[in-house]
Design a protein around this motif. Structure first.
Motif, short mmCIF file in Angstrom:
data_model
loop_
_atom_site.label_atom_id
_atom_site.label_comp_id
_atom_site.label_asym_id
_atom_site.label_seq_id
_atom_site.Cartn_x
_atom_site.Cartn_y
_atom_site.Cartn_z
N ASP A 291 0.87 -1.18 0.00
CA ASP A 291 0.00 0.00 0.00
C ASP A 291 0.90 1.23 0.00
OD1 ASP A 291 -1.68 2.14 0.61
OD2 ASP A 291 -3.03 0.89 1.80
N LEU A 292 1.05 1.84 -1.17
CA LEU A 292 1.98 2.95 -1.32
C LEU A 292 1.55 4.18 -0.53
CD1 LEU A 292 2.62 2.59 -5.15
CD2 LEU A 292 4.06 1.76 -3.28
N SER A 293 0.24 4.44 -0.44
CA SER A 293 -0.24 5.63 0.25
C SER A 293 -0.07 5.53 1.76
CB SER A 293 -1.71 5.89 -0.10
OG SER A 293 -2.53 4.82 0.33
N ARG A 294 -0.23 4.31 2.30
CA ARG A 294 -0.09 4.11 3.74
C ARG A 294 1.29 3.63 4.14
NH1 ARG A 294 -2.93 -0.23 4.83
NH2 ARG A 294 -2.62 0.03 7.06
N ARG A 295 2.14 3.36 3.15
CA ARG A 295 3.48 2.81 3.41
C ARG A 295 3.37 1.54 4.25
NH1 ARG A 295 7.71 5.80 2.02
NH2 ARG A 295 9.05 4.82 3.57
N ALA A 296 2.47 0.68 3.84
CA ALA A 296 2.22 -0.56 4.58
C ALA A 296 2.40 -1.75 3.64
CB ALA A 296 0.80 -0.57 5.15
N VAL A 297 2.88 -2.85 4.22
CA VAL A 297 3.11 -4.08 3.45
C VAL A 297 2.49 -5.25 4.18
CG1 VAL A 297 4.87 -5.66 2.52
CG2 VAL A 297 5.27 -3.19 2.47
N GLU A 298 1.79 -6.10 3.43
CA GLU A 298 1.23 -7.33 3.99
C GLU A 298 1.65 -8.51 3.14
OE1 GLU A 298 -2.99 -7.13 4.41
OE2 GLU A 298 -2.92 -5.65 6.04
#
Length: 238
Positions: free
Chosen positions: A149-156
């Motif tokens: 998730d580029l906007s949230r700087r999150a990776v799952e």
């Protein structure tokens, strides 16, 4: 007419050598940064948690808690960019520092010009807008269970959250945004920091290895981040 006052970027400077602290603090403040200091690792961890700096500069050789352990503690609760200060004969410590979550390192003795370059590069990347606003789907990258998730700087990965450092996320998002494109180590250094000056290309190898350990089922036989022998790296084509 409303005047907007820019907030100074906060830097936590940690070193037990008074002369180094004085010199670096003077130059950082001269360049418009707000600087707080610590002389040992334990105090550094506390200040990193309480003051929430925009960047941490952390010497490896510190009393009470060394820089590597302090880096590890800071990384438990924060993804703040970290620059480690190392001595020329501390090659193992450089690699270990990067493995434990440091984003960059500077080898003593270093020039003020080199140091400023490292600081500016990390802070510039941290505040730069990365993607134009638009469809949220355009800011999501998915590949076989991996979701970025580029906007949230999150990776799952397979539904579980994966904690990445600042540079690890930048590296992954750069590669994954252009699947199949081959990046040399120099290209990645220039993309992440704006310049390859003063930087060892092996820094990229360490960050890639760390990413693979977090994302790949078999890091030695990666599915996402692939090595292009004698050239660099690429993200698998989706």
């Amino acid at each position: 007419m409303t005047t907007t006052i820019a907030t100074k970027k906060k830097i936590l400077l940690v070193d037990d050598e008074a002369a180094i602290v004085h010199s670096l603090r003077y130059n950082l403040e001269k360049n418009g940064y707000a600087v707080s200091t610590a002389g040992d690792g334990r105090t550094a961890v506390k200040l990193a948690q309480s003051e929430r700096p925009d960047l941490v500069v952390l010497d490896i050789m510190l009393p009470l808690l060394d820089g590597i352990e302090a880096c590890k503690e800071i990384r438990k609760t924060s993804s703040v960019p970290i620059i480690m200060l190392t001595a020329k004969d501390q090659e193992f410590d450089k690699v270990l520092a990067l493995e434990l979550g440091a984003d960059d390192y500077v080898t003593k003795p270093f020039s003020i010009r080199e140091f400023r370059s490292r600081v500016r590069a990390l802070l510039r990347r941290a505040r730069a807008p990365r993607h134009e606003p638009g469809d949220h789907a355009d800011q999501m990258i998915s590949a076989d269970g991996l979701v970025i998730d580029l906007s949230r700087r999150a990776v799952e990965l397979e539904g579980r959250s994966v904690q990445l450092t600042y540079v690890e996320f930048e590296l992954l998002s750069t590669l994954a945004s252009h699947p199949g494109r081959i990046y040399s180590r120099r290209m990645l250094l220039e993309t992440l920091w704006g310049s390859a000056d003063f930087r060892d290309p092996r820094t990229i190898d360490v960050h890639i290895r760390h990413l693979r350990e977090k994302l790949e089922g078999e890091p030695r036989n990666p599915e996402f981040i692939l090595t292009v022998r004698s050239v660099g790296y690429r993200f698998r084509e989706r």
